[in-house]
Motif scaffolding. Sequence first.
Motif, PDB file in Angstrom:
ATOM      1  N   SER A  28       0.839  -1.202   0.000  1.00  0.00           N
ATOM      2  CA  SER A  28       0.000   0.000   0.000  1.00  0.00           C
ATOM      3  C   SER A  28       0.871   1.248   0.000  1.00  0.00           C
ATOM      4  O   SER A  28       0.645   2.169  -0.789  1.00  0.00           O
ATOM      5  CB  SER A  28      -0.923   0.012   1.221  1.00  0.00           C
ATOM      6  OG  SER A  28      -1.803  -1.090   1.176  1.00  0.00           O
ATOM      7  N   ALA A  29       1.872   1.260   0.886  1.00  0.00           N
ATOM      8  CA  ALA A  29       2.775   2.414   0.953  1.00  0.00           C
ATOM      9  C   ALA A  29       3.496   2.616  -0.380  1.00  0.00           C
ATOM     10  O   ALA A  29       3.683   3.749  -0.828  1.00  0.00           O
ATOM     11  CB  ALA A  29       3.788   2.222   2.081  1.00  0.00           C
ATOM     12  N   LEU A  30       3.854   1.528  -1.023  1.00  0.00           N
ATOM     13  CA  LEU A  30       4.545   1.607  -2.308  1.00  0.00           C
ATOM     14  C   LEU A  30       3.655   2.235  -3.385  1.00  0.00           C
ATOM     15  O   LEU A  30       4.118   3.019  -4.207  1.00  0.00           O
ATOM     16  CB  LEU A  30       4.975   0.202  -2.740  1.00  0.00           C
ATOM     17  CG  LEU A  30       5.920   0.082  -3.927  1.00  0.00           C
ATOM     18  CD1 LEU A  30       7.272   0.693  -3.591  1.00  0.00           C
ATOM     19  CD2 LEU A  30       6.087  -1.378  -4.312  1.00  0.00           C
ATOM     20  N   THR A  35      -1.179   6.910  -9.430  1.00  0.00           N
ATOM     21  CA  THR A  35      -2.544   6.781  -9.920  1.00  0.00           C
ATOM     22  C   THR A  35      -2.512   5.908 -11.171  1.00  0.00           C
ATOM     23  O   THR A  35      -1.438   5.510 -11.631  1.00  0.00           O
ATOM     24  CB  THR A  35      -3.127   8.164 -10.291  1.00  0.00           C
ATOM     25  OG1 THR A  35      -2.339   8.718 -11.353  1.00  0.00           O
ATOM     26  CG2 THR A  35      -3.130   9.105  -9.103  1.00  0.00           C
ATOM     27  N   PHE A  36      -3.679   5.649 -11.717  1.00  0.00           N
ATOM     28  CA  PHE A  36      -3.725   4.855 -12.950  1.00  0.00           C
ATOM     29  C   PHE A  36      -2.985   5.563 -14.091  1.00  0.00           C
ATOM     30  O   PHE A  36      -2.479   4.920 -14.991  1.00  0.00           O
ATOM     31  CB  PHE A  36      -5.170   4.563 -13.356  1.00  0.00           C
ATOM     32  CG  PHE A  36      -5.819   3.498 -12.511  1.00  0.00           C
ATOM     33  CD1 PHE A  36      -5.385   2.185 -12.561  1.00  0.00           C
ATOM     34  CD2 PHE A  36      -6.870   3.824 -11.660  1.00  0.00           C
ATOM     35  CE1 PHE A  36      -5.980   1.202 -11.787  1.00  0.00           C
ATOM     36  CE2 PHE A  36      -7.471   2.843 -10.878  1.00  0.00           C
ATOM     37  CZ  PHE A  36      -7.017   1.538 -10.938  1.00  0.00           C
ATOM     38  N   LYS A  37      -2.910   6.907 -14.027  1.00  0.00           N
ATOM     39  CA  LYS A  37      -2.191   7.645 -15.061  1.00  0.00           C
ATOM     40  C   LYS A  37      -0.696   7.328 -15.044  1.00  0.00           C
ATOM     41  O   LYS A  37      -0.038   7.417 -16.065  1.00  0.00           O
ATOM     42  CB  LYS A  37      -2.386   9.155 -14.880  1.00  0.00           C
ATOM     43  CG  LYS A  37      -3.787   9.627 -15.173  1.00  0.00           C
ATOM     44  CD  LYS A  37      -3.909  11.117 -14.908  1.00  0.00           C
ATOM     45  CE  LYS A  37      -5.354  11.567 -15.074  1.00  0.00           C
ATOM     46  NZ  LYS A  37      -5.544  12.967 -14.683  1.00  0.00           N
ATOM     47  N   SER A  38      -0.169   7.003 -13.876  1.00  0.00           N
ATOM     48  CA  SER A  38       1.265   6.695 -13.753  1.00  0.00           C
ATOM     49  C   SER A  38       1.499   5.191 -13.636  1.00  0.00           C
ATOM     50  O   SER A  38       2.394   4.742 -12.942  1.00  0.00           O
ATOM     51  CB  SER A  38       1.865   7.433 -12.560  1.00  0.00           C
ATOM     52  OG  SER A  38       1.137   7.163 -11.389  1.00  0.00           O
ATOM     53  N   LEU A 155      -4.744   1.797  -6.028  1.00  0.00           N
ATOM     54  CA  LEU A 155      -4.950   2.706  -7.162  1.00  0.00           C
ATOM     55  C   LEU A 155      -6.433   3.073  -7.309  1.00  0.00           C
ATOM     56  O   LEU A 155      -6.763   4.216  -7.636  1.00  0.00           O
ATOM     57  CB  LEU A 155      -4.427   2.087  -8.456  1.00  0.00           C
ATOM     58  CG  LEU A 155      -2.909   1.921  -8.552  1.00  0.00           C
ATOM     59  CD1 LEU A 155      -2.527   1.256  -9.866  1.00  0.00           C
ATOM     60  CD2 LEU A 155      -2.176   3.234  -8.372  1.00  0.00           C
ATOM     61  N   CYS A 156      -7.314   2.112  -7.057  1.00  0.00           N
ATOM     62  CA  CYS A 156      -8.766   2.402  -7.100  1.00  0.00           C
ATOM     63  C   CYS A 156      -9.147   3.384  -5.993  1.00  0.00           C
ATOM     64  O   CYS A 156      -9.938   4.311  -6.220  1.00  0.00           O
ATOM     65  CB  CYS A 156      -9.568   1.113  -6.959  1.00  0.00           C
ATOM     66  SG  CYS A 156      -9.553   0.080  -8.430  1.00  0.00           S
ATOM     67  N   GLN A 162      -9.387  11.016  -5.314  1.00  0.00           N
ATOM     68  CA  GLN A 162      -8.900  12.162  -6.072  1.00  0.00           C
ATOM     69  C   GLN A 162      -9.851  12.604  -7.184  1.00  0.00           C
ATOM     70  O   GLN A 162      -9.960  13.785  -7.470  1.00  0.00           O
ATOM     71  CB  GLN A 162      -7.525  11.850  -6.652  1.00  0.00           C
ATOM     72  CG  GLN A 162      -6.472  11.678  -5.560  1.00  0.00           C
ATOM     73  CD  GLN A 162      -5.146  11.197  -6.090  1.00  0.00           C
ATOM     74  OE1 GLN A 162      -4.778  11.499  -7.218  1.00  0.00           O
ATOM     75  NE2 GLN A 162      -4.427  10.433  -5.283  1.00  0.00           N
ATOM     76  N   SER A 163     -10.536  11.660  -7.801  1.00  0.00           N
ATOM     77  CA  SER A 163     -11.418  12.021  -8.921  1.00  0.00           C
ATOM     78  C   SER A 163     -12.860  12.272  -8.483  1.00  0.00           C
ATOM     79  O   SER A 163     -13.469  13.251  -8.897  1.00  0.00           O
ATOM     80  CB  SER A 163     -11.402  10.925  -9.979  1.00  0.00           C
ATOM     81  OG  SER A 163     -10.116  10.816 -10.534  1.00  0.00           O
ATOM     82  N   LEU A 164     -13.380  11.411  -7.647  1.00  0.00           N
ATOM     83  CA  LEU A 164     -14.779  11.554  -7.254  1.00  0.00           C
ATOM     84  C   LEU A 164     -14.963  12.526  -6.091  1.00  0.00           C
ATOM     85  O   LEU A 164     -15.891  13.327  -6.087  1.00  0.00           O
ATOM     86  CB  LEU A 164     -15.370  10.184  -6.912  1.00  0.00           C
ATOM     87  CG  LEU A 164     -15.339   9.144  -8.045  1.00  0.00           C
ATOM     88  CD1 LEU A 164     -15.969   7.835  -7.596  1.00  0.00           C
ATOM     89  CD2 LEU A 164     -16.063   9.673  -9.285  1.00  0.00           C
ATOM     90  N   PHE A 165     -14.066  12.437  -5.082  1.00  0.00           N
ATOM     91  CA  PHE A 165     -14.192  13.309  -3.906  1.00  0.00           C
ATOM     92  C   PHE A 165     -13.305  14.546  -3.990  1.00  0.00           C
ATOM     93  O   PHE A 165     -13.263  15.344  -3.064  1.00  0.00           O
ATOM     94  CB  PHE A 165     -13.901  12.519  -2.623  1.00  0.00           C
ATOM     95  CG  PHE A 165     -14.916  11.451  -2.346  1.00  0.00           C
ATOM     96  CD1 PHE A 165     -16.232  11.785  -2.052  1.00  0.00           C
ATOM     97  CD2 PHE A 165     -14.561  10.111  -2.389  1.00  0.00           C
ATOM     98  CE1 PHE A 165     -17.173  10.796  -1.799  1.00  0.00           C
ATOM     99  CE2 PHE A 165     -15.495   9.119  -2.136  1.00  0.00           C
ATOM    100  CZ  PHE A 165     -16.809   9.459  -1.847  1.00  0.00           C
ATOM    101  N   LYS A 166     -12.580  14.673  -5.093  1.00  0.00           N
ATOM    102  CA  LYS A 166     -11.764  15.867  -5.383  1.00  0.00           C
ATOM    103  C   LYS A 166     -10.715  16.178  -4.309  1.00  0.00           C
ATOM    104  O   LYS A 166     -10.418  17.332  -4.018  1.00  0.00           O
ATOM    105  CB  LYS A 166     -12.648  17.103  -5.597  1.00  0.00           C
ATOM    106  CG  LYS A 166     -13.687  16.931  -6.683  1.00  0.00           C
ATOM    107  CD  LYS A 166     -13.061  16.630  -8.025  1.00  0.00           C
ATOM    108  CE  LYS A 166     -14.145  16.505  -9.103  1.00  0.00           C
ATOM    109  NZ  LYS A 166     -13.697  15.813 -10.281  1.00  0.00           N
ATOM    110  N   VAL A 167     -10.161  15.123  -3.702  1.00  0.00           N
ATOM    111  CA  VAL A 167      -9.059  15.299  -2.750  1.00  0.00           C
ATOM    112  C   VAL A 167      -7.794  15.555  -3.566  1.00  0.00           C
ATOM    113  O   VAL A 167      -7.507  14.818  -4.507  1.00  0.00           O
ATOM    114  CB  VAL A 167      -8.877  14.033  -1.867  1.00  0.00           C
ATOM    115  CG1 VAL A 167      -7.649  14.159  -0.982  1.00  0.00           C
ATOM    116  CG2 VAL A 167     -10.128  13.770  -1.046  1.00  0.00           C
ATOM    117  N   ARG A 168      -7.060  16.607  -3.223  1.00  0.00           N
ATOM    118  CA  ARG A 168      -5.827  16.910  -3.942  1.00  0.00           C
ATOM    119  C   ARG A 168      -4.847  15.740  -3.792  1.00  0.00           C
ATOM    120  O   ARG A 168      -4.728  15.166  -2.707  1.00  0.00           O
ATOM    121  CB  ARG A 168      -5.185  18.188  -3.405  1.00  0.00           C
ATOM    122  CG  ARG A 168      -5.932  19.415  -3.866  1.00  0.00           C
ATOM    123  CD  ARG A 168      -5.185  20.725  -3.682  1.00  0.00           C
ATOM    124  NE  ARG A 168      -3.958  20.667  -2.919  1.00  0.00           N
ATOM    125  CZ  ARG A 168      -3.699  21.411  -1.849  1.00  0.00           C
ATOM    126  NH1 ARG A 168      -4.596  22.246  -1.401  1.00  0.00           N
ATOM    127  NH2 ARG A 168      -2.540  21.321  -1.243  1.00  0.00           N
TER     128      ARG A 168
END
Length: 194
Positions: A28-30, A35-38, A155-156, A162-168
Motif C-alpha cells: 500500500s505504501a509503495l 494513480t492509474f495515469k502513472s 490505485l482504485c 482524487q477524482s470523485l471526492f476531489k481530494v488533492r
Amino acid sequence: MGNFWFYIEMGLNHVLDLSAYDHILFLSALAIPFTFKSWKKVLVLATVFTVTHCLSLMLSVFEVVVVKVSLIEFLIPVTIFLTALFNIVYQRRIQEHNSILLHVLATAFFGLIHGFGFSNYFKMLISGEEEKWTPLLGFATGIEISQVIIVLLVLCLAYVCQSLFKVRPSIFVVVASAIVLLITIPLLYSTFPW
C-alpha cells in the motif's frame, strides 16, 4: 499440477492474511503516490519488488544466504515506515515526471528484505519435501497475484478519493502515508530486537 495450485493458494493467503498485514501495508505504501495515469511507474516498481523478493526467497530456500529471523521481522516494518515517510517527504517529486531511480533502488533493497520474510513461512510450509522448485514457483506466483490485487485496490482508492471526492493528490499521499506510519509504529515496537 495440483501441488502447484496448492502453493499458489498458500502464497495468496500468506500475503492477503489480514492478521499478518505487514505485506499489505508495504505494498500500500509503495502504491500510494501513484494513480492509474502513472501505471508505468507502478509497473516498474512492482516488477523490481517482484524480482528482488523472488531472488532472496530463492537464495534463502536453497540456503545460499541465511539471515536471522528476528532481524528480518524487525526490518520489514522498517521498510514500511521508510516507504511511507519517503512518500510524505518526496510526494511532489514522485508525482511529477522526475526520475524514480531512488524509489526503484529503495524498492529493490526492500524487496530483498521481504523475500527473506516470505522464506521463513515458506520453509515451514515445505519442510520435509525434497523437490523445492514447483512449490517455490507456485508460492511466488501466489504472492505476485496478491500483490497485483493490493496495488490495484490502492490505485482504485486513489482514483475514488482524487477524482470523485476531489481530494488533492498531495493531501491524499500525505494522509494515506501518515495512516500507514501510525499503523506501523506498533509493529516496529513489537519486533524491535531488544
